[in-house]
Design an enzyme around this catalytic site. Sequence first.
Site, PDB file in Angstrom:
ATOM      1  N   SER A  37     -17.899  -7.667  -1.703  1.00 39.33           N
ATOM      2  CA  SER A  37     -18.768  -7.218  -0.613  1.00 39.33           C
ATOM      3  C   SER A  37     -19.330  -8.394   0.165  1.00 39.33           C
ATOM      4  O   SER A  37     -19.816  -8.217   1.272  1.00 39.33           O
ATOM      5  CB  SER A  37     -19.907  -6.351  -1.154  1.00 39.33           C
ATOM      6  OG  SER A  37     -20.569  -7.002  -2.204  1.00 39.33           O
ATOM      7  N   GLU A  78     -14.085   0.326   3.369  1.00 36.09           N
ATOM      8  CA  GLU A  78     -13.734  -0.606   4.439  1.00 36.09           C
ATOM      9  C   GLU A  78     -12.418  -1.281   4.074  1.00 36.09           C
ATOM     10  O   GLU A  78     -12.302  -1.867   2.984  1.00 36.09           O
ATOM     11  CB  GLU A  78     -14.837  -1.656   4.598  1.00 36.09           C
ATOM     12  CG  GLU A  78     -16.150  -1.057   5.061  1.00 36.09           C
ATOM     13  CD  GLU A  78     -17.285  -2.061   5.159  1.00 36.09           C
ATOM     14  OE1 GLU A  78     -18.112  -1.921   6.069  1.00 36.09           O
ATOM     15  OE2 GLU A  78     -17.357  -2.986   4.320  1.00 36.09           O
ATOM     16  N   ASN A  82     -22.527  -3.664   5.751  1.00 36.78           N
ATOM     17  CA  ASN A  82     -23.578  -4.616   5.399  1.00 36.78           C
ATOM     18  C   ASN A  82     -24.017  -5.460   6.598  1.00 36.78           C
ATOM     19  O   ASN A  82     -25.115  -6.004   6.611  1.00 36.78           O
ATOM     20  CB  ASN A  82     -23.139  -5.523   4.241  1.00 36.78           C
ATOM     21  CG  ASN A  82     -23.190  -4.771   2.920  1.00 36.78           C
ATOM     22  OD1 ASN A  82     -23.863  -3.744   2.805  1.00 36.78           O
ATOM     23  ND2 ASN A  82     -22.460  -5.256   1.931  1.00 36.78           N
ATOM     24  N   HIS A  93     -13.142  -2.405   0.376  1.00 36.32           N
ATOM     25  CA  HIS A  93     -14.553  -2.457  -0.020  1.00 36.32           C
ATOM     26  C   HIS A  93     -15.140  -1.058  -0.180  1.00 36.32           C
ATOM     27  O   HIS A  93     -15.405  -0.363   0.811  1.00 36.32           O
ATOM     28  CB  HIS A  93     -15.354  -3.264   1.014  1.00 36.32           C
ATOM     29  CG  HIS A  93     -16.799  -3.405   0.674  1.00 36.32           C
ATOM     30  ND1 HIS A  93     -17.809  -3.377   1.604  1.00 36.32           N
ATOM     31  CD2 HIS A  93     -17.416  -3.571  -0.528  1.00 36.32           C
ATOM     32  CE1 HIS A  93     -18.978  -3.515   0.996  1.00 36.32           C
ATOM     33  NE2 HIS A  93     -18.763  -3.633  -0.286  1.00 36.32           N
TER      34      HIS A  93
HETATM   35  P1  NAI Z   1     -19.903  -5.177 -13.039  1.00 39.94           P
HETATM   36  O1  NAI Z   1     -20.606  -6.364 -13.531  1.00 39.94           O
HETATM   37  O2  NAI Z   1     -20.446  -3.808 -13.322  1.00 39.94           O
HETATM   38  O3  NAI Z   1     -18.396  -5.211 -13.607  1.00 39.94           O
HETATM   39  C1  NAI Z   1     -17.569  -6.328 -13.539  1.00 39.94           C
HETATM   40  C2  NAI Z   1     -16.546  -6.252 -14.673  1.00 39.94           C
HETATM   41  O4  NAI Z   1     -15.564  -7.260 -14.447  1.00 39.94           O
HETATM   42  C3  NAI Z   1     -17.133  -6.481 -16.058  1.00 39.94           C
HETATM   43  O5  NAI Z   1     -16.741  -5.444 -16.925  1.00 39.94           O
HETATM   44  C4  NAI Z   1     -16.531  -7.843 -16.496  1.00 39.94           C
HETATM   45  O6  NAI Z   1     -16.269  -7.908 -17.877  1.00 39.94           O
HETATM   46  C5  NAI Z   1     -15.245  -7.853 -15.694  1.00 39.94           C
HETATM   47  N1  NAI Z   1     -14.717  -9.184 -15.435  1.00 39.94           N
HETATM   48  C6  NAI Z   1     -15.402 -10.289 -15.083  1.00 39.94           C
HETATM   49  N2  NAI Z   1     -14.538 -11.316 -14.886  1.00 39.94           N
HETATM   50  C7  NAI Z   1     -13.300 -10.848 -15.111  1.00 39.94           C
HETATM   51  C8  NAI Z   1     -11.995 -11.409 -15.046  1.00 39.94           C
HETATM   52  N3  NAI Z   1     -11.814 -12.690 -14.705  1.00 39.94           N
HETATM   53  N4  NAI Z   1     -10.939 -10.635 -15.317  1.00 39.94           N
HETATM   54  C9  NAI Z   1     -11.107  -9.337 -15.658  1.00 39.94           C
HETATM   55  N5  NAI Z   1     -12.313  -8.750 -15.759  1.00 39.94           N
HETATM   56  C10 NAI Z   1     -13.402  -9.489 -15.471  1.00 39.94           C
HETATM   57  O7  NAI Z   1     -19.712  -5.397 -11.455  1.00 39.94           O
HETATM   58  P2  NAI Z   1     -19.582  -4.308 -10.293  1.00 39.94           P
HETATM   59  O8  NAI Z   1     -20.935  -3.905  -9.833  1.00 39.94           O
HETATM   60  O9  NAI Z   1     -18.623  -3.265 -10.709  1.00 39.94           O
HETATM   61  O10 NAI Z   1     -18.970  -5.188  -9.106  1.00 39.94           O
HETATM   62  C11 NAI Z   1     -17.656  -5.670  -9.149  1.00 39.94           C
HETATM   63  C12 NAI Z   1     -17.239  -6.191  -7.801  1.00 39.94           C
HETATM   64  O11 NAI Z   1     -17.422  -5.181  -6.823  1.00 39.94           O
HETATM   65  C13 NAI Z   1     -17.995  -7.406  -7.287  1.00 39.94           C
HETATM   66  O12 NAI Z   1     -17.108  -8.231  -6.600  1.00 39.94           O
HETATM   67  C14 NAI Z   1     -18.995  -6.818  -6.349  1.00 39.94           C
HETATM   68  O13 NAI Z   1     -19.400  -7.693  -5.345  1.00 39.94           O
HETATM   69  C15 NAI Z   1     -18.212  -5.668  -5.752  1.00 39.94           C
HETATM   70  N6  NAI Z   1     -19.037  -4.592  -5.248  1.00 39.94           N
HETATM   71  C16 NAI Z   1     -20.107  -4.118  -5.960  1.00 39.94           C
HETATM   72  C17 NAI Z   1     -20.887  -3.078  -5.465  1.00 39.94           C
HETATM   73  C18 NAI Z   1     -22.046  -2.558  -6.245  1.00 39.94           C
HETATM   74  O14 NAI Z   1     -22.876  -1.839  -5.657  1.00 39.94           O
HETATM   75  N7  NAI Z   1     -22.157  -2.813  -7.532  1.00 39.94           N
HETATM   76  C19 NAI Z   1     -20.598  -2.464  -4.150  1.00 39.94           C
HETATM   77  C20 NAI Z   1     -19.408  -2.983  -3.527  1.00 39.94           C
HETATM   78  C21 NAI Z   1     -18.703  -4.023  -4.046  1.00 39.94           C
END
Ligand code: NAI
Length: 506
Positions: free
Chosen positions: A121, A154, A192, A142
Site C-alpha cells: 500500500s 487498485e 490513500n 492493492h
Molecule cells: P500481516 O502481518 O498480518 O501478515 C504478513 C504475513 O507475511 C505474516 O504471516 C508473516 O509471517 C508473513 N511473511 C513475512 N515475511 C515473509 C516472507 N519473506 N515470505 C513469506 N511470508 C512472509 O500483514 P498484513 O496486514 O496482511 O499486510 C500484508 C501486506 O499487505 C503489507 O505489504 C501491507 O502493506 C499490505 N496491505 C495491508 C493492509 C492492511 O490494512 N493490513 C491494506 C492493504 C495492503
Amino acid sequence: MTPIFQKVAIIGAGAMGRGIAQIAAQAGSQVWLYDTQPEAVAKARDAVSKQWDKLQEKGRLTAEAVAGHKSRLQEAAHMEDLAGCDLVVEAIVEKLDIKKSLFSALEKVLDPSAVLVTNTSSLSVTAIAAGLQRPEQFAGYHFFNPVPLMKVVEVIAGLKTNSAICQRLSDFARQMGHTPVQALDTPGFIVNHAGRGYSTEALRIVSEGIADFATIDRILRDQVGFKLGPFELFDLTALDVSHPVIEAIYHQYYEEPRYRPNVITAQRLAAGVVGKKVGEGFYKYVDGVAQVPAEPPTPVIEKIPPVWVSPRAARRMELLQLLKDLGANIETGASPSPEALTLVAPLGFDVTTVAVVERLDPARTVGIDMLFQDSATRRRVLATNPATRSDMRDAAHALFARDGKAVSVIRDSGGFVTQRVVATIVNIASDICQQRICSPQDLDTAVTLGLAYPMGPLAMGDRLGPDSILEVLFNMQTVYGDMRYRPSPWLRRRGAIGLSLMHTEA
Ligand code: NAI
C-alpha cells in the site's frame, strides 16, 4: 466460469493474504497459501474455513459450494510447491528489500508466463520490480482490509508493466466479485492519495483553534453525510498506522503543501494516545464506547433582533426563504438598521474580511455556511468574528435552531469546516485526474468503495458546482497565503464542463 488465473499462490498468510485467498478460491481458482511461519498458514486456512461455515449458516453459501471452496484452498510448505501457479499475490511484511528478494526467488521457481503482483500500500511498484528479470509481468494489486467486504482493488501499472497484464488482473478481480480500478504507480495510488484531504484539513482546523474535534466530526457527518468524522476515523485506524502514511505520502511527493502533516498527530502518537485500540485517542473509550462531549445547549433568547442579509451572501434567495420559514423579522434596507443581526454567507473568505470589505459592523456580524443547500444537510454552521457580540451570536444560534435542526457555532476561519474539507477533497481528487493517475470514473469509484464517502469527490464537486469550490479555494488562498489551497489546473479548466466526465483530450 473458468477463472482467468486457475492456479493462484498467496504469499503471506496474514490479515490480507487470507482475505485474498478466500475470494480467489470463491472465484474457482486453486489457491496455495505460503508463509515463512508454517503455523500462520494453518491458522489462515482455519479462519477462512470458519468464514465459509458462517456464510453457509446464514444461507449465503450452499454446503456444496463450501466443500468446493475448502477443497481448493491448500497449504504450500515450500516455495517450490508453487511452480505451476499462473498468478502469485504477495502480501508479506511492508519492506522493500524483503519483497524484492522474495520476487527474485519466485522468478526462479515459476514459469516465465506467470504474473507476479504485490499488495503493497505504500511502496513503489516500480521499485519492487526493479532488478526482476520480467518486470513487464509484474504489477500492483492493492486490496483493502477486510478483503471480502471491501470490494475494490487498485490495479497498478509500474513503469515497465505490460498493460495486458493489468487488463487480465482487472477481469480476474471482477470474477472475485471486486471492482477493479486502474492506477499509475504513484505515492498512495488512488485511495490513500485521495484520502489526504479529509483528515489533514480537519487537523489544520483544530490546530487553528476554529473548532474542537468533536464539533468537526459532527459537522462533517451532518453536513456532508460522512459515516465517520475524521477524528472518529483516526481513532479507528489508530495513529500508529495513519500518521506514518500521512508523512510517507508528503515526503514521497517532495513536500507538496497539500499533504502537509500536522504536529497534533505526531504528538499524540509520541504519547501513545493512538486510538480506540488503546482506550484513548481523540475520544476516550469506556468498554469500547466513545465518550463524546455534550453539545453546547441552544441559548434561550427572549427577543430575536431583526435580521439583515448581505447582498453578496452565497445562496442568498435560499437563505432569505429559510429565514422567512424560521419566522425571522427580515430587514430589506440597503444597509442594516442599528439593531439588526447582520448575516453574511461567504465562500472561502472569513467573516472578519467580509465585514470589513462590506463595511458592516463586525460586532453584529455572524456568518453562515451556505455551500450546501440547507435542505440537504442535518446541521447549520455559524461562525463569529473576533468582534461579534455574544448577544448577537446567541440570537443567531437560537434563530437557526428554531425548527429543531442542529446548529454549531465555530470561530472565524477562511472557509467554514465543510467548505475547507470538501474543497480540499475535490481539489486533491482533481489533481489526481490532472496527473492522469486514473480516470475520473475510477477515482470516484475507488473513493466511494475504498473510503465509504457518501459520493465520489468529483461527483460532489459537480453537485456543489465547480465554480463554488474554486471560489472557496481562491479565497482561502488569499486569506491564508498558502500554496496548499491553490486550485488544481484540472479543477480550473473542467469547471465549465463537469469534473466527473471522462476526458476526451488525447
Ligand atoms: P500481516 O502481518 O498480518 O501478515 C504478513 C504475513 O507475511 C505474516 O504471516 C508473516 O509471517 C508473513 N511473511 C513475512 N515475511 C515473509 C516472507 N519473506 N515470505 C513469506 N511470508 C512472509 O500483514 P498484513 O496486514 O496482511 O499486510 C500484508 C501486506 O499487505 C503489507 O505489504 C501491507 O502493506 C499490505 N496491505 C495491508 C493492509 C492492511 O490494512 N493490513 C491494506 C492493504 C495492503
